[in-house]
Design a protein around this motif. Structure first.
Motif, PDB file in Angstrom:
ATOM      1  N   ALA A  68     -13.214  42.235 -22.022  1.00 54.67           N
ATOM      2  CA  ALA A  68     -13.771  41.396 -20.962  1.00 54.67           C
ATOM      3  C   ALA A  68     -13.229  39.976 -21.031  1.00 54.67           C
ATOM      4  O   ALA A  68     -13.107  39.391 -22.106  1.00 54.67           O
ATOM      5  CB  ALA A  68     -15.294  41.378 -21.071  1.00 54.67           C
ATOM      6  N   PHE A  69     -12.930  39.414 -19.867  1.00 51.35           N
ATOM      7  CA  PHE A  69     -12.478  38.026 -19.766  1.00 51.35           C
ATOM      8  C   PHE A  69     -13.695  37.122 -19.570  1.00 51.35           C
ATOM      9  O   PHE A  69     -14.572  37.403 -18.742  1.00 51.35           O
ATOM     10  CB  PHE A  69     -11.554  37.839 -18.557  1.00 51.35           C
ATOM     11  CG  PHE A  69     -10.187  38.431 -18.711  1.00 51.35           C
ATOM     12  CD1 PHE A  69      -9.966  39.586 -19.436  1.00 51.35           C
ATOM     13  CD2 PHE A  69      -9.109  37.824 -18.097  1.00 51.35           C
ATOM     14  CE1 PHE A  69      -8.703  40.131 -19.553  1.00 51.35           C
ATOM     15  CE2 PHE A  69      -7.834  38.360 -18.205  1.00 51.35           C
ATOM     16  CZ  PHE A  69      -7.634  39.516 -18.940  1.00 51.35           C
ATOM     17  N   LEU A 125     -17.145  33.356 -13.727  1.00 49.69           N
ATOM     18  CA  LEU A 125     -16.980  32.496 -12.554  1.00 49.69           C
ATOM     19  C   LEU A 125     -17.531  33.170 -11.307  1.00 49.69           C
ATOM     20  O   LEU A 125     -17.843  32.492 -10.319  1.00 49.69           O
ATOM     21  CB  LEU A 125     -15.506  32.123 -12.372  1.00 49.69           C
ATOM     22  CG  LEU A 125     -14.908  31.214 -13.447  1.00 49.69           C
ATOM     23  CD1 LEU A 125     -13.404  31.046 -13.226  1.00 49.69           C
ATOM     24  CD2 LEU A 125     -15.598  29.860 -13.473  1.00 49.69           C
ATOM     25  N   GLY A 126     -17.648  34.486 -11.348  1.00 48.75           N
ATOM     26  CA  GLY A 126     -18.259  35.205 -10.232  1.00 48.75           C
ATOM     27  C   GLY A 126     -19.738  34.898 -10.059  1.00 48.75           C
ATOM     28  O   GLY A 126     -20.336  35.259  -9.043  1.00 48.75           O
ATOM     29  N   TRP A 127     -20.345  34.229 -11.044  1.00 50.28           N
ATOM     30  CA  TRP A 127     -21.757  33.846 -10.946  1.00 50.28           C
ATOM     31  C   TRP A 127     -21.958  32.494 -10.253  1.00 50.28           C
ATOM     32  O   TRP A 127     -23.094  32.054 -10.098  1.00 50.28           O
ATOM     33  CB  TRP A 127     -22.364  33.741 -12.347  1.00 50.28           C
ATOM     34  CG  TRP A 127     -22.465  35.008 -13.115  1.00 50.28           C
ATOM     35  CD1 TRP A 127     -22.330  36.280 -12.650  1.00 50.28           C
ATOM     36  CD2 TRP A 127     -22.740  35.128 -14.518  1.00 50.28           C
ATOM     37  NE1 TRP A 127     -22.495  37.194 -13.668  1.00 50.28           N
ATOM     38  CE2 TRP A 127     -22.758  36.515 -14.825  1.00 50.28           C
ATOM     39  CE3 TRP A 127     -22.979  34.209 -15.543  1.00 50.28           C
ATOM     40  CZ2 TRP A 127     -22.990  36.988 -16.112  1.00 50.28           C
ATOM     41  CZ3 TRP A 127     -23.220  34.680 -16.819  1.00 50.28           C
ATOM     42  CH2 TRP A 127     -23.233  36.056 -17.101  1.00 50.28           C
ATOM     43  N   GLN A 149     -17.255  27.214 -25.929  1.00 52.57           N
ATOM     44  CA  GLN A 149     -16.045  26.418 -25.674  1.00 52.57           C
ATOM     45  C   GLN A 149     -15.484  26.721 -24.296  1.00 52.57           C
ATOM     46  O   GLN A 149     -15.040  25.821 -23.582  1.00 52.57           O
ATOM     47  CB  GLN A 149     -15.001  26.705 -26.758  1.00 52.57           C
ATOM     48  CG  GLN A 149     -15.340  26.108 -28.112  1.00 52.57           C
ATOM     49  CD  GLN A 149     -14.343  26.516 -29.167  1.00 52.57           C
ATOM     50  OE1 GLN A 149     -14.250  27.696 -29.534  1.00 52.57           O
ATOM     51  NE2 GLN A 149     -13.580  25.560 -29.675  1.00 52.57           N
ATOM     52  N   TRP A 150     -15.510  28.005 -23.909  1.00 51.67           N
ATOM     53  CA  TRP A 150     -15.031  28.360 -22.569  1.00 51.67           C
ATOM     54  C   TRP A 150     -15.878  27.658 -21.511  1.00 51.67           C
ATOM     55  O   TRP A 150     -15.354  27.082 -20.551  1.00 51.67           O
ATOM     56  CB  TRP A 150     -15.080  29.881 -22.362  1.00 51.67           C
ATOM     57  CG  TRP A 150     -14.605  30.261 -20.992  1.00 51.67           C
ATOM     58  CD1 TRP A 150     -13.328  30.535 -20.607  1.00 51.67           C
ATOM     59  CD2 TRP A 150     -15.409  30.328 -19.798  1.00 51.67           C
ATOM     60  NE1 TRP A 150     -13.275  30.778 -19.252  1.00 51.67           N
ATOM     61  CE2 TRP A 150     -14.541  30.652 -18.744  1.00 51.67           C
ATOM     62  CE3 TRP A 150     -16.762  30.153 -19.542  1.00 51.67           C
ATOM     63  CZ2 TRP A 150     -14.992  30.813 -17.431  1.00 51.67           C
ATOM     64  CZ3 TRP A 150     -17.218  30.292 -18.230  1.00 51.67           C
ATOM     65  CH2 TRP A 150     -16.339  30.630 -17.198  1.00 51.67           C
ATOM     66  N   ARG A 193     -16.771  23.609 -17.189  1.00 51.72           N
ATOM     67  CA  ARG A 193     -17.995  23.014 -16.642  1.00 51.72           C
ATOM     68  C   ARG A 193     -17.796  22.595 -15.176  1.00 51.72           C
ATOM     69  O   ARG A 193     -18.662  22.849 -14.321  1.00 51.72           O
ATOM     70  CB  ARG A 193     -18.410  21.812 -17.484  1.00 51.72           C
ATOM     71  CG  ARG A 193     -19.695  21.157 -17.002  1.00 51.72           C
ATOM     72  CD  ARG A 193     -20.006  19.882 -17.765  1.00 51.72           C
ATOM     73  NE  ARG A 193     -20.469  20.140 -19.111  1.00 51.72           N
ATOM     74  CZ  ARG A 193     -19.778  19.873 -20.214  1.00 51.72           C
ATOM     75  NH1 ARG A 193     -18.533  19.368 -20.132  1.00 51.72           N
ATOM     76  NH2 ARG A 193     -20.285  20.105 -21.407  1.00 51.72           N
ATOM     77  N   ALA A 194     -16.669  21.997 -14.889  1.00 56.62           N
ATOM     78  CA  ALA A 194     -16.434  21.491 -13.526  1.00 56.62           C
ATOM     79  C   ALA A 194     -16.370  22.613 -12.501  1.00 56.62           C
ATOM     80  O   ALA A 194     -16.657  22.391 -11.309  1.00 56.62           O
ATOM     81  CB  ALA A 194     -15.154  20.671 -13.491  1.00 56.62           C
ATOM     82  N   ASP A 195     -16.007  23.821 -12.926  1.00 55.43           N
ATOM     83  CA  ASP A 195     -15.910  24.933 -11.989  1.00 55.43           C
ATOM     84  C   ASP A 195     -17.273  25.368 -11.472  1.00 55.43           C
ATOM     85  O   ASP A 195     -17.352  26.075 -10.457  1.00 55.43           O
ATOM     86  CB  ASP A 195     -15.229  26.133 -12.657  1.00 55.43           C
ATOM     87  CG  ASP A 195     -13.771  25.883 -12.982  1.00 55.43           C
ATOM     88  OD1 ASP A 195     -13.126  25.152 -12.178  1.00 55.43           O
ATOM     89  OD2 ASP A 195     -13.283  26.373 -13.995  1.00 55.43           O
TER      90      ASP A 195
END
Length: 278
Positions: free
Chosen positions: A133-134, A139-141, A268-269, A274-276
């Motif tokens: 899993a990536f 980001l889909g959330w 860390q990811w 965070r800005a996304d």
């Protein structure tokens, strides 16, 4: 020695470009439309599309190694062009599904396996990167998080979510030193972390509460398709999530073994992205 990075607009591809530049390598970045690429100064760009074989000769001219995304359409033409250009090594971003006995017959695994087999049969060397899993899947959330909620099926599914920079660092190291030829490397993050735990980390990093709402498998599948997943993918992914709710995904030491650095945590990811979520 010029290294071609295909798919350089993608999260992993762009990170590979950055890692290779940091290592002092001669990099050529490609995408279907080179004009859309945003790459570091000094990096050459070229338009290349596996489904348009006439674009490959110029992209591969003078190239010794290639970072390649899995794409079944056009792989035969790529192999032919790469062999003609004298390419010595291809590092493929494949899928952990091809190494999992439970999912080896899935459509996702079969798609990746066709490309893997084409490279294995080629005259140049190949290295297969098989992440699970990536972390970027979260980001889909974003739309839900804006409403203060994370909606997912199997919220207690524990996956070895991996930072795209760790995949890129492994790829860049192998491309630069020509190591691990003929091997398939199972990549993971440092821990098997549940979706519920990921939501907790994001809430902490973003500084706002997030509740978790459990979806049915049917609801989750419909949402995946709406986000652009091919219709055959959600059932296979959801079966994997059901399985990892009972037994966590495998965690490996490959990132550390190849790069010498510990893989980045999900926290860390989240901090890097965070800005996304703003």
């Amino acid at each position: 020695m010029t290294i071609l990075v295909t798919g350089a607009r993608g999260n992993v591809g762009r990170a590979v470009v950055d890692a290779l530049v940091s290592a002092g390598q001669d990099v050529r970045a490609s995408s279907r439309d080179a004009a859309a690429l945003d790459v570091p100064a000094g990096v050459a760009t070229v338009s290349a599309d596996l489904e348009s074989p006439e674009t490959l000769d110029a992209a591969l001219n003078g190239v010794s190694s290639v970072f390649l995304y899995t794409q079944r359409q056009g792989i035969e033409g790529f192999v032919k062009a790469a062999e003609a250009a004298g390419v010595r090594h291809v590092v493929l971003l494949s899928s952990g599904a091809t190494l999992e006995p439970e999912s080896a017959r899935s459509r996702i695994a079969q798609l990746h396996r066709v490309v893997e087999e084409a490279l294995i049969a080629a005259s140049f060397g190949e290295t297969l990167l098989n992440p699970g899993a990536f972390a970027t899947n979260t980001l889909g959330w974003r739309a839900d998080i804006a409403d203060g909620v994370v909606r997912t099926a199997y919220p207690d599914s524990r996956i070895g979510a991996i930072h795209e920079r760790d995949i890129a660092d492994v790829a860049a190291k192998i491309l630069a030193d020509g190591s691990h030829v003929g091997t398939a490397l199972r990549l993971s993050g440092p821990e098997a972390i549940s979706f519920r735990e990921q939501a907790g980390v994001l809430a902490d990093v973003l500084g706002r509460p997030l509740r978790v709402e459990e979806l049915t498998a049917e609801q989750a599948a419909a949402r995946m398709v709406a986000l652009g997943w091919p219709p055959e993918a959600p059932p296979e992914i959801l079966r994997a999530w059901a399985r990892t709710s009972r037994e966590p995904s495998a965690v490996t030491d490959v990132v550390h073994d190849v790069t010498g650095n510990a893989p980045r945590t999900f926290r860390q990811w989240a901090e890097h992205h965070r800005a996304d979520f703003a």
